[in-house]
Enzyme design. Structure first.
Site, mmCIF file in Angstrom:
data_model
loop_
_atom_site.group_PDB
_atom_site.id
_atom_site.type_symbol
_atom_site.label_atom_id
_atom_site.label_comp_id
_atom_site.label_asym_id
_atom_site.label_seq_id
_atom_site.Cartn_x
_atom_site.Cartn_y
_atom_site.Cartn_z
ATOM 1 C CE LYS A 1 -7.707 -8.603 8.235
ATOM 2 N NZ LYS A 1 -8.289 -8.407 9.575
ATOM 3 N NE ARG B 1 -11.043 -3.262 15.150
ATOM 4 C CZ ARG B 1 -10.178 -4.056 14.546
ATOM 5 N NH1 ARG B 1 -8.994 -3.597 14.167
ATOM 6 N NH2 ARG B 1 -10.481 -5.316 14.297
ATOM 7 C CE1 TYR C 1 12.620 14.622 -6.836
ATOM 8 C CE2 TYR C 1 11.997 12.371 -6.310
ATOM 9 C CZ TYR C 1 11.956 13.457 -7.169
ATOM 10 O OH TYR C 1 11.252 13.375 -8.325
ATOM 11 C CG MET D 1 5.710 7.537 -7.126
ATOM 12 S SD MET D 1 4.729 8.595 -8.206
ATOM 13 C CE MET D 1 4.504 10.031 -7.192
HETATM 14 C C1 LIG Z 1 -7.791 -9.494 10.267
HETATM 15 C C2 LIG Z 1 -8.527 -10.266 11.283
HETATM 16 C C3 LIG Z 1 -8.044 -11.508 11.697
HETATM 17 C C4 LIG Z 1 -6.708 -12.069 11.260
HETATM 18 O O1 LIG Z 1 -5.687 -11.461 12.032
HETATM 19 P P1 LIG Z 1 -4.160 -11.921 11.903
HETATM 20 O O2 LIG Z 1 -3.481 -11.230 13.013
HETATM 21 O O3 LIG Z 1 -3.698 -11.450 10.561
HETATM 22 O O4 LIG Z 1 -4.153 -13.394 11.997
HETATM 23 C C5 LIG Z 1 -8.825 -12.233 12.583
HETATM 24 N N1 LIG Z 1 -10.005 -11.747 13.033
HETATM 25 C C6 LIG Z 1 -10.498 -10.561 12.653
HETATM 26 C C7 LIG Z 1 -11.791 -10.076 13.194
HETATM 27 C C8 LIG Z 1 -9.777 -9.763 11.771
HETATM 28 O O5 LIG Z 1 -10.256 -8.586 11.406
#
Ligand SMILES: *Cc1c(COP(=O)(O)O)cnc(C)c1O
Length: 410
Positions: free
Chosen positions: A50, A150, A279, A327
């Protein structure tokens, strides 16, 4: 692993922006193989790609991970999954996060597996499934909230949802899953409590005569620390990139950082006592100082919070950031031997001597490597993919392209 000669050849031959991320696909493959060894068959290894593969680039990372033995892929959004399908990746892809009602159809038509956490969503998937007139039932993973609060169904609601999915001719209950809130905590008590709640919820589902083909719980930290929680599948993200889920969690032997960020001095100049840099005039020289200008800034994911805290490696020497990170530009202290064009290691991969890793930088600004890695994205920061010392793919403003598609496997 590119030798330093390979790296010289690569960076000297690069015609684009001098600030680049170098992603070593051999290291990534080795990391995946190490995790495959850690989890005993038949446990599956899901490579989590992801957020653009945690900033590394989802398509090349996914291909390399699959070639090295990863069984399936995990993404957060339908767009991320569709991107992988668009690149011709055929492996199972699980969308780990919540999906909007208007993108369910697209997800199903791209053969992405969805996670359900309530009855309304499961019903919606069933309706979309019918509309799409697909022959196979759509696999769905039921997520149980065992304490993360969550995304996920409360244990007391999970039997009803599991039964609905399982009874539907259009859906298939492929797995039941949960996610840990603190698998990286030194104290394992809450993780074990979550595992117990999850197991009890699964027991209740089975008592209602619903078959659960697979269960999965473990992220990187749980995979490393709790072999008893591997179960049918582990979901490894951060650690596959050679980054630590937490400074206190050691990575398995042989797992190393995949990404490094390199640049070159755009200018070298002297600063006199009393003069300030950048800056806000946050830093001023108290003695004559040589400064080097590095063409990268917070728009490249080099976080402004690292002003006066971060450091880089210039010619093997530790070079602290002077004043505010802008930046697009950052100034570091250099020695009198530094020249325009000299190589700078902004983020090291742990093998290049004196250079901070993403783990180090995260500690310096009190954040986690997850946040830093996901900010180092192409195309503004060109990504160069290396395998066996050769450049095999590039992601930059001209798009993502593979120089030798067969080299990436997948
Ligand atoms: C992102 C995610 C993972 C991976 O987590 P890491 O700590 O990066 O290994 C696993 N399960 C779910 C549901 C996630 O959203």
């Amino acid at each position: 692993m590119p030798t330093s000669a390979d790296l010289d050849k690569l960076l000297d031959g690069w015609q684009g922006r001098p600030t680049v991320a170098v992603i070593d696909l051999d290291v990534l493959r080795e990391n995946v193989r190490r995790f495959k060894k850690l989890v005993a068959p038949p446990t599956l290894l899901m490579a989590v790609v992801k957020a653009a593969g945690y900033g590394h680039g989802s398509v090349p990372v996914a291909k390399a991970a699959l070639a090295a033995g990863a069984d399936e892929l995990g993404v957060a959004t339908v767009d991320e999954g569709a991107r992988l399908r668009g690149a011709g990746i055929d492996a199972p892809i699980l969308v780990l996060g919540p999906v909007g009602i208007n993108e369910r159809c697209r997800a199903l038509s791209k053969r992405l597996t969805l996670v359900a956490s309530d009855l309304a969503f499961a019903r919606g998937v069933e309706t979309d499934k019918q509309m799409l007139r697909m022959k196979q039932p759509a696999p769905v993973h039921l997520k149980i909230d065992s304490g993360m609060r969550r995304f996920g169904a409360l244990p007391e609601d999970s039997v009803e949802i599991a039964r609905f999915i399982s009874d539907s001719p259009h859906l298939e209950l492929a797995a039941v899953m949960t996610h840990f809130a603190g698998a990286d905590d030194t104290d394992p008590a809450f993780t074990m409590e979550q595992a117990r709640r999850f197991d009890r919820a699964c027991e209740a589902i089975r008592s209602a005569d619903v078959i659960i083909p697979q269960i999965h719980l473990a992220n990187s930290a749980a995979t490393i620390r709790f072999p008893e929680l591997h179960r049918d599948r582990v979901r490894v993200g951060i650690a596959m990139y050679g980054l630590r889920p937490d400074p206190d969690v050691d990575l398995p032997d042989g797992v190393k950082p995949v990404m490094a960020v390199h640049s070159r001095l755009a200018r070298v100049f002297a600063v006199q006592p009393g003069e300030s840099i950048g800056y806000g005039r946050q830093w001023s020289a108290s003695e004559p100082t040589m400064a080097g200008l590095v063409p990268l800034g917070y728009a490249d994911g080099y976080r402004r919070h690292g002003s006066d805290r971060y450091w880089m490696s210039v010619n093997g020497r530790r070079s602290p950031v002077l004043g505010r990170i802008s930046m697009d530009q950052t100034v570091v202290e250099v020695d009198s031997n530094a020249r325009t064009g000299d190589r700078v290691i902004v983020v090291g991969n742990g093998t290049d001597g004196v250079a901070p890793t993403l783990n180090d930088l995260a500690t310096l600004i009190d954040t986690i490597p997850y946040e830093l890695a996901t900010g180092l994205v192409a195309p503004r920061l060109p990504h160069l993919y290396v395998q066996q010392g050769e450049l095999v793919a590039i992601a930059d403003v001209s798009g993502y392209r593979e120089i030798d598609p067969t080299a990436l496997g997948g």
